[in-house]
Design an enzyme around this catalytic site. Sequence first.
Site, PDB file in Angstrom:
ATOM      1  N   THR A  14       0.724  -1.288   0.006  1.00 45.50           N
ATOM      2  CA  THR A  14      -0.141   0.237  -0.088  1.00 45.50           C
ATOM      3  C   THR A  14       0.915   1.441  -0.029  1.00 45.50           C
ATOM      4  OG1 THR A  14      -1.497  -1.288   1.267  1.00 45.50           O
ATOM      5  CG2 THR A  14      -2.011   1.059   1.170  1.00 45.50           C
ATOM      6  N   LYS A 106       6.652   1.688  12.628  1.00 43.85           N
ATOM      7  CA  LYS A 106       6.610   1.902  13.877  1.00 43.85           C
ATOM      8  C   LYS A 106       7.062   1.064  14.824  1.00 43.85           C
ATOM      9  CE  LYS A 106       1.622   0.651  13.665  1.00 43.85           C
ATOM     10  NZ  LYS A 106       1.639   0.552  12.234  1.00 43.85           N
ATOM     11  N   GLY A 132       0.819   8.957  10.116  1.00 47.71           N
ATOM     12  CA  GLY A 132       0.681   8.737   8.379  1.00 47.71           C
ATOM     13  C   GLY A 132       0.992  10.201   7.951  1.00 47.71           C
ATOM     14  N   ILE A 134       0.516  13.245   8.564  1.00 45.72           N
ATOM     15  CA  ILE A 134       0.433  14.611   9.690  1.00 45.72           C
ATOM     16  C   ILE A 134       2.074  14.952   9.871  1.00 45.72           C
ATOM     17  CG2 ILE A 134       0.016  15.564  11.527  1.00 45.72           C
ATOM     18  CD1 ILE A 134      -2.309  13.744  11.759  1.00 45.72           C
ATOM     19  N   GLU A 188      -8.907  -4.194  10.747  1.00 49.76           N
ATOM     20  CA  GLU A 188      -8.543  -5.488  10.255  1.00 49.76           C
ATOM     21  C   GLU A 188      -9.508  -6.756  10.711  1.00 49.76           C
ATOM     22  OE1 GLU A 188      -5.746  -5.915   8.743  1.00 49.76           O
ATOM     23  OE2 GLU A 188      -4.911  -3.891   8.824  1.00 49.76           O
ATOM     24  N   LYS A 203       3.495   4.049  18.874  1.00 50.87           N
ATOM     25  CA  LYS A 203       3.430   5.257  18.250  1.00 50.87           C
ATOM     26  C   LYS A 203       3.811   6.324  19.315  1.00 50.87           C
ATOM     27  CE  LYS A 203       0.486   4.712  14.394  1.00 50.87           C
ATOM     28  NZ  LYS A 203      -0.846   4.418  13.940  1.00 50.87           N
TER      29      LYS A 203
END
Lengths: 430, 430
Positions: A14, A106, A132, A134, A188, A203
Site C-alpha cells: 500500500t 513504527k 501517517g 501529518i 482488520e 507510536k
Amino acid sequence: MTRPVGVALLGAGTVGTGVLRILERHRERIAARAGGPLEVRRILVRSLDRHRPEVPASARLTTDSQAALDDPGVDLVVEVMGGEEPAQSLIRAALERGKHVVTANKSVLARAGGELLERYPQRLYFEASVAGGIPIIKPLQECLIANRLERVLGIVNGTTNYVLTRMDRAGLTFEQALAEAQAAGYAEADPTYDVDGLDAAHKLVILAMLAFEAPFGLDDVHVEGIGRVHPTDLAYAREFGYTVKLLAVARRHDAVELRVHPALVPRDHPLASVEGVTNAVFVEGDAVGPLMFYGAGAGSLPTASSVVADMVEAARRIRATGQEPNGRIFRDDRPPIRPPSEMVSRFYLRFRVVDRPGVLAEIAGAFGRHRVSIESMIQKGRGSEPVDLVFVTHPAREADLRLALDQIRGLDSVHDLASCMRVERGQEDA
Amino acid sequence: MTRPVGVALLGAGTVGTGVLRILERHRERIAARAGGPLEVRRILVRSLDRHRPEVPASARLTTDSQAALDDPGVDLVVEVMGGEEPAQSLIRAALERGKHVVTANKSVLARAGGELLERYPQRLYFEASVAGGIPIIKPLQECLIANRLERVLGIVNGTTNYVLTRMDRAGLTFEQALAEAQAAGYAEADPTYDVDGLDAAHKLVILAMLAFEAPFGLDDVHVEGIGRVHPTDLAYAREFGYTVKLLAVARRHDAVELRVHPALVPRDHPLASVEGVTNAVFVEGDAVGPLMFYGAGAGSLPTASSVVADMVEAARRIRATGQEPNGRIFRDDRPPIRPPSEMVSRFYLRFRVVDRPGVLAEIAGAFGRHRVSIESMIQKGRGSEPVDLVFVTHPAREADLRLALDQIRGLDSVHDLASCMRVERGQEDA
C-alpha cells in the site's frame, strides 16, 4: 547533469505503491527540491509474478534483499514493508553500509529506535511512522526545539477513533461499531492490535522519545484498550461535558508517564472534535503553549506523502558537500518512568449498586478514607435494579484509587464497578 | 571549543525579549542542537536608557544599526523590530553582506518576499511571520513537498477571531466585542489593520507563495474586513449549520484565488472549533488530503518559539562545512491571478424586504435570470417591517451574483441587502 540519488524501495504494498505514484506525479518538483532526480533502482517484493503498473522503467524488481542493499548505486533505502522482521535487520544493514534510511515502520522504531537514533541521528528518517501524513516528527525535532515539551496527547489510531466516534454518534455497542469499521475497511479481520491499544503504544514511544529527548521502549507504556467501553459510559461522559477518545499520553514532571487508554476529554478541547479515522497530536510546550496537528493518519498516499518528504530531505543531505554539525537527539540523563500506581489522574467511575438510601454515603466514605475526592456525581434509573452511580473524581493517585475501589467492591450494596476510565484535562491537573 | 555563532538581534520589544528569555532558559539544548552555542553580540534598540534585565552579558546594546550589521563576528541577524522600514533595508543589507537572516516580519515578506526568496532561498528564515508559534512555514516548505497543494484556509488573525467568537458566543455587537478585545489587550487602540483584514492579507501572501511556489503580492489579494458582520448574521449562520470566521483563502484551479473575508464555515469543519485568539491553518494536498495546524498565533514566547527554531536551523547551516544543494522555492511559471468577478463561491445573503406575498418570487426570478441558484432560504419575523429574507446560494460566479443583486436592490419590495458573505465549504465547490 547531476547523478541521480539511487533508491532501493523495500516493499511495494500500500505505502510503497503510493510512494511510486507520488514520485511519478511530482517528478519535477521533487527533483528541483532534492537538488537533482531520485531514481528508484531496486524494489524488493515478495513475488515477481504480480503485474505492477506503477513500477518505473529505471527499477529492477527483486526478491533478494541483499542484492538491493549491495547495489553500490543505492544511496537511500526506503523501508515500507512494515512489521518487525526482516525490516529491522534490513534497516540496520543499510545504516551499517553508510546508506540513509527512510522508514514508515513504527514497530522497528518503538523497539529499536532508541539505539538506532543514538547511533544514526542524521541518517534515519521516520516522519511516516506516526500519524501517517501529518507532519509531527519534524515539528517535534526541529520546529519546537525552543520548548521544553510538557505533554503530548495523541489520537494516533484511526480504527479505535472510528469505533468510538460511531459509538458516540450512533449509540452503537463496541461490537457493532467494530463490525461496521471492519466492513468499511477501517479495521482488520483480527483487530486486536488496534483495539487493545498496541498500535497507539508503538507510536507513543516514538513521540515520547522526540518530545522528552530520551530513549523509551514499549515496556515503559501502560496500555488499556477500548474493548470495555460501553455506550452507557459515552452517554454519561456527554452529561458531564466530555467525549471519550483512545489517547496516547506522554507527560513529564519529575518522572515521565507514558500511557494509552480510553480517556474522557472535555468537549471544548481541540481533540474532542477529531472524529472518525482522522488522527491528531496535541502538544504543550513551555514557550509555544498548546499546539495541535490534525489530518489523515493512514492510507497509501497520506503515508507516502511523509515518506517522500523524508526522501527529499535525505537526498538533499546525500547531495550536500561537507558535513552538518552533529544533532544529538537524546540528553545524557534519561528521566525515570513513573509506574501506573503513582500516576495522578481524574477518574470516571461507574458502579452498579442496589437502589437504597445510604449507598452513596458508604461509597463516599470509602473514597474519603483513601484521599480520593469527588468532583461530580450522577445517579440514574431509580426503581430498577441495579442502578448506575457515576462519579468523576478530582486528581487522585492511582494506588489510592485502587485501595478505595477494593473496599467499595466489597460493599454489600455494590454489584460491580462497571467502568473506570481516566479523565484528561488541562495541564493544571499535573 | 567551537566558536559561537554570533547573533545581532534587531529589536528588543515583545518578541525580542521572548527570544532572549528562551535563549537563556534552554541554552544547553539549543547549543546541542545547533552544533555549538549561539552568542547574542549586538542588540539594536531605540533607546539605551531602559533597564533590560533579560540582556545577556555577551551582548552590547546599540542604537546604531550599521554597527550591528558590520560586526564581523555576527553571522546571523534576527529581525524582530516589525514594520516596513527600516526593517526591510536592514534585512537586505544583512543578506547582501552574506549573513543569514531570521525574521518575524510579515510586512517585509508580503511586500518583498517574492524577490528576497528568489535571491536568498537558503539564508532567509521566517517561520514566525505567519501564525506565531504554529509551525506552518517549514511544514509547507518541506513536509508537504510531495503534494500539490490545492487550498489553504487560515484563521491567522487572533483579534478578529476573538471578536467573532464573542459575537457568536455572547451575542455581542461588533462594537461591543471589539471594545472587549481592546480591554483584554487583544486589539490595538486603532484596530483597523486587524479588523479590515490587512494583517491576514499579509500572512496570506506568505502562505500562498509557499503553497503555490510562486511570488505574490498584496495587490493580488481581495480583502474584506469584519466591520459589517452583524450578530443577526451569526444567528442565521447557526441556523444554516455554519459559523462565521475571518478566513484567509488561497485556492488554485487554472488560476489562483487569494482572498481575505468573513466566511461561513460548516460547524463540523475543523476550523469552526478554532475559538478566541487561537490561530489555525487548514491545508489540502493531493496526496495527504486535509491537514490542520492549530495553536497560538501571537504573543511574546509563542512567536519567539518560532524565531529560535529558525535560529537553530540557521546556526546549523552556518556551521555546516560545504554546501547544501540549491532549493529553489518558486517554479518558472507564475500562475495567473483570478479577479474577484470571476471567483466562484457559495454566498450567504440577507435582504430586508417588505413583508408581502410575491417578494420571494421576484427575488428568485432575478437570481434565476443571472444563473444564481438557491440552496436554502429562511424567512423570519413576519408581521414586523422590514423582514429578513436570507439565502444561501449554490456556487455562483461573483460577476453573475453582482448583476442579480443590482436588479434585486432595484425592486420596490426590497429595502436593502443587509449582508453578503461567502460560504467556504469543501473542495468540491471548486
